[in-house]
Design a protein around this motif. Structure first.
Motif, PDB file in Angstrom:
ATOM      1  N   LYS A  54      -1.174 -12.031 -13.512  1.00 46.07           N
ATOM      2  CA  LYS A  54      -0.107 -12.998 -13.803  1.00 46.07           C
ATOM      3  C   LYS A  54       0.966 -12.931 -12.732  1.00 46.07           C
ATOM      4  N   TRP A  55       1.362 -11.716 -12.347  1.00 43.80           N
ATOM      5  CA  TRP A  55       2.393 -11.536 -11.316  1.00 43.80           C
ATOM      6  C   TRP A  55       1.941 -12.140  -9.985  1.00 43.80           C
ATOM      7  N   ARG A  56       0.687 -11.870  -9.639  1.00 44.92           N
ATOM      8  CA  ARG A  56       0.172 -12.392  -8.383  1.00 44.92           C
ATOM      9  C   ARG A  56       0.118 -13.914  -8.377  1.00 44.92           C
ATOM     10  N   ARG A  57      -0.253 -14.498  -9.502  1.00 51.20           N
ATOM     11  CA  ARG A  57      -0.301 -15.956  -9.588  1.00 51.20           C
ATOM     12  C   ARG A  57       1.086 -16.550  -9.406  1.00 51.20           C
ATOM     13  N   ILE A  58       2.067 -15.955 -10.066  1.00 50.41           N
ATOM     14  CA  ILE A  58       3.444 -16.437  -9.939  1.00 50.41           C
ATOM     15  C   ILE A  58       3.923 -16.311  -8.494  1.00 50.41           C
ATOM     16  N   GLN A  59       3.587 -15.196  -7.857  1.00 56.08           N
ATOM     17  CA  GLN A  59       4.006 -14.991  -6.469  1.00 56.08           C
ATOM     18  C   GLN A  59       3.377 -16.016  -5.541  1.00 56.08           C
ATOM     19  N   ARG A  60       2.134 -16.379  -5.779  1.00 53.85           N
ATOM     20  CA  ARG A  60       1.473 -17.391  -4.955  1.00 53.85           C
ATOM     21  C   ARG A  60       2.204 -18.730  -5.073  1.00 53.85           C
ATOM     22  N   LEU A  61       2.563 -19.080  -6.297  1.00 54.20           N
ATOM     23  CA  LEU A  61       3.283 -20.333  -6.517  1.00 54.20           C
ATOM     24  C   LEU A  61       4.655 -20.304  -5.854  1.00 54.20           C
ATOM     25  N   LYS A  62       5.373 -19.196  -6.034  1.00 53.20           N
ATOM     26  CA  LYS A  62       6.716 -19.069  -5.449  1.00 53.20           C
ATOM     27  C   LYS A  62       6.670 -19.137  -3.925  1.00 53.20           C
ATOM     28  N   ARG A  63       5.743 -18.396  -3.354  1.00 52.92           N
ATOM     29  CA  ARG A  63       5.645 -18.358  -1.893  1.00 52.92           C
ATOM     30  C   ARG A  63       5.312 -19.730  -1.311  1.00 52.92           C
ATOM     31  N   THR A  70       0.846  -1.181   0.000  1.00 55.41           N
ATOM     32  CA  THR A  70       0.000   0.000   0.000  1.00 55.41           C
ATOM     33  C   THR A  70       0.888   1.241   0.000  1.00 55.41           C
ATOM     34  N   ARG A  71       0.313   2.433   0.062  1.00 57.83           N
ATOM     35  CA  ARG A  71       1.093   3.667   0.059  1.00 57.83           C
ATOM     36  C   ARG A  71       1.971   3.754   1.314  1.00 57.83           C
ATOM     37  N   PRO A  72       3.171   4.367   1.194  1.00 63.28           N
ATOM     38  CA  PRO A  72       3.744   5.066   0.040  1.00 63.28           C
ATOM     39  C   PRO A  72       4.426   4.095  -0.926  1.00 63.28           C
ATOM     40  N   GLU A  73       4.758   4.580  -2.124  1.00 66.56           N
ATOM     41  CA  GLU A  73       5.410   3.727  -3.118  1.00 66.56           C
ATOM     42  C   GLU A  73       6.811   3.317  -2.677  1.00 66.56           C
ATOM     43  N   GLU A  74       7.469   4.179  -1.900  1.00 62.39           N
ATOM     44  CA  GLU A  74       8.815   3.856  -1.399  1.00 62.39           C
ATOM     45  C   GLU A  74       8.821   3.996   0.112  1.00 62.39           C
ATOM     46  N   PHE A  75       9.373   3.002   0.803  1.00 63.84           N
ATOM     47  CA  PHE A  75       9.459   3.052   2.260  1.00 63.84           C
ATOM     48  C   PHE A  75      10.765   2.412   2.705  1.00 63.84           C
ATOM     49  N   MET A  76      11.571   3.200   3.418  1.00 57.77           N
ATOM     50  CA  MET A  76      12.865   2.735   3.941  1.00 57.77           C
ATOM     51  C   MET A  76      13.736   2.122   2.843  1.00 57.77           C
ATOM     52  N   GLY A  77      13.682   2.729   1.655  1.00 54.84           N
ATOM     53  CA  GLY A  77      14.501   2.264   0.538  1.00 54.84           C
ATOM     54  C   GLY A  77      13.906   1.094  -0.229  1.00 54.84           C
ATOM     55  N   LEU A  78      12.734   0.638   0.159  1.00 56.44           N
ATOM     56  CA  LEU A  78      12.080  -0.481  -0.524  1.00 56.44           C
ATOM     57  C   LEU A  78      10.890   0.034  -1.330  1.00 56.44           C
ATOM     58  N   ASN A  79      10.800  -0.413  -2.589  1.00 57.96           N
ATOM     59  CA  ASN A  79       9.776   0.080  -3.511  1.00 57.96           C
ATOM     60  C   ASN A  79       8.687  -0.958  -3.785  1.00 57.96           C
ATOM     61  N   VAL A  80       7.509  -0.473  -4.067  1.00 55.40           N
ATOM     62  CA  VAL A  80       6.430  -1.339  -4.528  1.00 55.40           C
ATOM     63  C   VAL A  80       6.797  -1.866  -5.916  1.00 55.40           C
ATOM     64  N   PRO A  81       6.629  -3.173  -6.193  1.00 54.17           N
ATOM     65  CA  PRO A  81       6.930  -3.709  -7.531  1.00 54.17           C
ATOM     66  C   PRO A  81       6.225  -2.906  -8.623  1.00 54.17           C
TER      67      PRO A  81
END
Length: 245
Positions: free
Chosen positions: A203-212, A179-190
């Motif tokens: 597609k990204w979310r599906r891949i992330q579910r499989l990876k996790r 969620t917001r902000p887009e950048e926090f402590m040097g880490l960015n939202v994909p």
């Protein structure tokens, strides 16, 4: 859905379910939660509900009479499942929660001390359920977990769309959330989540579910019903990360 809880501590059940989603569900009368004090049904003049176990041993066992009479007083025509919470029971999971959410009424027995007289299990219990391989001081806290997990699956408690991609749905874990902000402590939202391309996001979310799932819970990946395309993605990821399926 009606929950009827047999307990020595009804305030734990009633106070513990009087917040957030469960409270709203009760107010809308989608679910009802009734807690019955087992002591109210004992014939002992001192309100005693336990006794020493035959054969000796440490601790006390809950007597059969108060539990049996309590059940006889609260059961109804809708009573089909009577749950006793015990480490010896079937392990509770999302699939069992779905199954139980289709019942009109559930009676849950909360044990205490060293448990309950075995004859109660023989006479009235239909399901022995465990929430994990550990022991609690009483069944009330386990009962709260069952009530919460089952209630959220009852129609009208939360939106059906909320279940679609959550953890353990089809035995896959949920994708990362930002969620917001887009950048926090040097880490960015994909960046894929910012471009507005819903097809790419899905597609990204599906891949992330499989990876996790393969990384964090490889024990459940074999239970999931994966499509051929999902299997190809998973195999490719496992080869890259040197995971074994």
């Amino acid at each position: 859905m009606n929950f009827k809880i047999l307990t020595l501590f009804p305030e734990i059940i009633l106070n513990g379910t009087d917040f957030s989603i469960l409270k709203r569900a009760k107010e809308k009368k989608i679910i009802t939660i009734e807690a019955y004090n087992i002591r109210d049904y004992t014939k002992n003049k001192h309100k005693k509900v336990d006794d020493y176990p035959y054969g000796g041993g440490f601790g006390m066992v809950m007597s059969p009479q108060p539990l049996y009479d309590a059940f006889q007083n609260i059961k109804s025509e809708k009573t089909k499942r009577v749950i006793y919470l015990t480490p010896q029971g079937k392990l509770f999971n999302q699939e069992l929660a779905k199954e139980l959410s289709r019942e009109e009424e559930l009676v849950i027995i909360c044990g205490h001390y060293e448990g309950i007289d075995e004859r109660i299990i023989d006479l009235i219990v239909t399901d022995e359920i465990s929430i994990g391989d550990y022991v609690l001081t009483g069944g009330e806290y386990a009962a709260l977990i069952l009530i919460d997990a089952i209630s959220r699956l009852v129609d009208g408690v939360i939106e059906k769309e909320s279940h679609r991609d959550e953890s353990l749905e089809n035995w896959l874990l949920e994708y990362p959330q930002y969620t917001r902000p887009e950048e926090f402590m040097g880490l960015n939202v994909p960046s894929v989540l910012l471009n507005g391309n819903h097809k790419e996001i899905e597609k990204w979310r599906r891949i992330q579910r499989l990876k996790r799932t393969i990384k964090k819970r490889p024990d459940i990946i074999k239970k999931s019903k994966l499509s051929d395309s999902d299997m190809k993605l998973l195999i490719k990821y496992c080869e890259q990360e040197k995971f074994m399926i």
